[in-house]
Write an enzyme that holds these catalytic residues in place. Structure first.
Site, PDB file in Angstrom:
ATOM      1  N   THR D  26      47.861  48.057  38.050  1.00 52.38           N
ATOM      2  CA  THR D  26      46.941  46.941  38.292  1.00 52.38           C
ATOM      3  C   THR D  26      45.512  47.379  38.020  1.00 52.38           C
ATOM      4  OG1 THR D  26      46.872  47.521  40.638  1.00 52.38           O
ATOM      5  CG2 THR D  26      48.455  45.835  39.977  1.00 52.38           C
ATOM      6  N   ASP D  27      44.683  46.406  37.711  1.00 46.92           N
ATOM      7  CA  ASP D  27      43.316  46.702  37.279  1.00 46.92           C
ATOM      8  C   ASP D  27      42.308  46.268  38.345  1.00 46.92           C
ATOM      9  OD1 ASP D  27      42.895  43.947  37.116  1.00 46.92           O
ATOM     10  OD2 ASP D  27      43.250  43.862  34.969  1.00 46.92           O
ATOM     11  N   PRO D  28      41.030  46.436  38.088  1.00 46.47           N
ATOM     12  CA  PRO D  28      40.032  46.072  39.104  1.00 46.47           C
ATOM     13  C   PRO D  28      40.079  44.599  39.524  1.00 46.47           C
ATOM     14  CG  PRO D  28      39.036  47.528  37.501  1.00 46.47           C
ATOM     15  CD  PRO D  28      40.399  47.175  36.974  1.00 46.47           C
ATOM     16  N   LEU D  29      40.719  43.742  38.732  1.00 44.53           N
ATOM     17  CA  LEU D  29      40.884  42.348  39.145  1.00 44.53           C
ATOM     18  C   LEU D  29      42.087  42.187  40.073  1.00 44.53           C
ATOM     19  CD1 LEU D  29      40.212  40.757  35.628  1.00 44.53           C
ATOM     20  CD2 LEU D  29      38.572  41.054  37.506  1.00 44.53           C
ATOM     21  N   GLY D  30      42.784  43.290  40.334  1.00 46.94           N
ATOM     22  CA  GLY D  30      43.917  43.244  41.261  1.00 46.94           C
ATOM     23  C   GLY D  30      45.206  42.765  40.618  1.00 46.94           C
TER      24      GLY D  30
END
Lengths: 149, 149, 149, 149
Positions: D26-30
């Site tokens: 998962t990335d910083p946007l969740g």
């Protein structure tokens, strides 16, 4: 008359390279996922190898692989997406049939964000662990002045 | 009459889970790239958390994150594509405001391929390091019998 | 007198950047694992953004995210460890509320190894899909000459 | 009297497997970073191969590799950390020397989050593209009933 014995300090050579933090390397907390530092160490080690003339491909040409048998990391500060960090990679010379590298990663402000170390051994093509330092690596040591020619 | 004082051994709880080595996790030498073991440790730690009822999401609900501040790995044997390995994840209790996990990864033949350890700390939502063990974690320790209720 | 109608060709702007193939990005066949090209496209898109002044962080500052809703890749030749490849990233202008990028990746010999395309949409902070082009993006289009000021 | 010719519909066989979204995916946007879906497709394809008895290792034993020459993805909804998604992988039979797979990924609510397709070709050990379907693959087609025995 007593002769003073002094242990010679272990010789070191270093190289400093840059990495740019990718979006995919950051996690939902917005910071670099800790496991990616192992990749940054490898990036540093490869930049070191390109600069100092020793690489994975040299090893392969000489029928050796150099698997990592140990690694450790210490995380002090986070890195974030877009940060340009510097990796200082230091080869720590050893009389053993090993390659030891130390790493320091700095953020754009020059603060240490991560330190670590990896240890590699020499494995022959057939899978046999080499107990002595291979010729191609002794040559390299001489070339870069780690041992006398 | 003297009462004998004995230092209680540090308590541990474990969980064993499985991983299947993916093609993408192996390198040109046909073996798992060393950095992927950090991911396998995380897989083990999360399986432990699901089994023993403590997870990243619990931490988040309690406004804490638990970044890894230290890790180490020792590689003894390779894993290959398709191998089903088992990860034994052990929580080692500590009176400090830390979470310490130890890992042992075994190949399908039951041999140890990798061992390691991670240390995590508790960080409050604002970024402050917690010097004491957060309530939600004390509750968990009690629930799983690491400390007396 | 009849005025000739001509459909204006869709305007494009490009940027070419470099990537160096990492060891970890190659698979047991010794070539870059196909999924990594999606990362190379992102590397190219971000280099484009730095050069042309539009980035993920600008989007975030403007309370938009721009998730990828479509991507495709065509693989023609392999890349190998150590190769320095070039990524040509082209923004293809569209009147719709979308960002379309095309990619061409070349090997050190200048041959095309991979082509592809990604389509991104604009999503507001609350999760709502934007049906019109956001202001910050119209400004950017004007700045780089894609539309008249 | 004329006999009506009907093109037989292309035969398909499917398999449905599960994936659990990892934190690192998962990335910083969740949400899951879009490039990871290519990995999920591979996970699905390998689960298909284990179930239907055709795998990368069979290909290798028969001195073939099957590189992906085309892929596409369409993203409709996000996946988040901890989600257990299902991947439906469908082999679409073709008279050409190709392997075509289609993918549908569903979230825990049963909604489609991502669809896609990959096309693979057969490459001989020496690097030569095979213009005919290799024997081992014809055998497999017969075994699973895609063609008459």
């Amino acid at each position: 008359m007593k002769k003073k014995l002094r242990s010679k300090p272990s010789k070191e050579i270093s190289y400093t390279s840059e990495i740019r933090v990718r979006f995919v390397e950051t996690d939902p907390l917005g910071i670099v996922w800790h496991g990616n530092y192992i990749q940054y160490f490898e990036d540093g080690r490869e930049a070191f190898g390109r600069h100092h003339g020793i690489s994975y491909l040299d090893q392969k040409d000489n029928n050796f692989s150099t698997p990592i048998v140990k690694s450790n990391t210490e995380h002090k500060l986070p890195l974030r997406y877009g940060d340009i960090a510097t990796v200082k990679t230091t080869y720590v010379d050893s009389p053993a049939a090993k390659m030891i590298f130390k790493y320091k990663i700095f953020n754009p402000e020059g603060e240490i964000v991560c330190t670590g170390e990896t240890v590699q051994v020499f494995v022959e093509l057939g899978g046999e662990l080499s107990l002595t330092i291979p010729d191609f690596f002794m040559k390299w040591k001489r070339k870069v002045g780690l041992i006398d020619a």
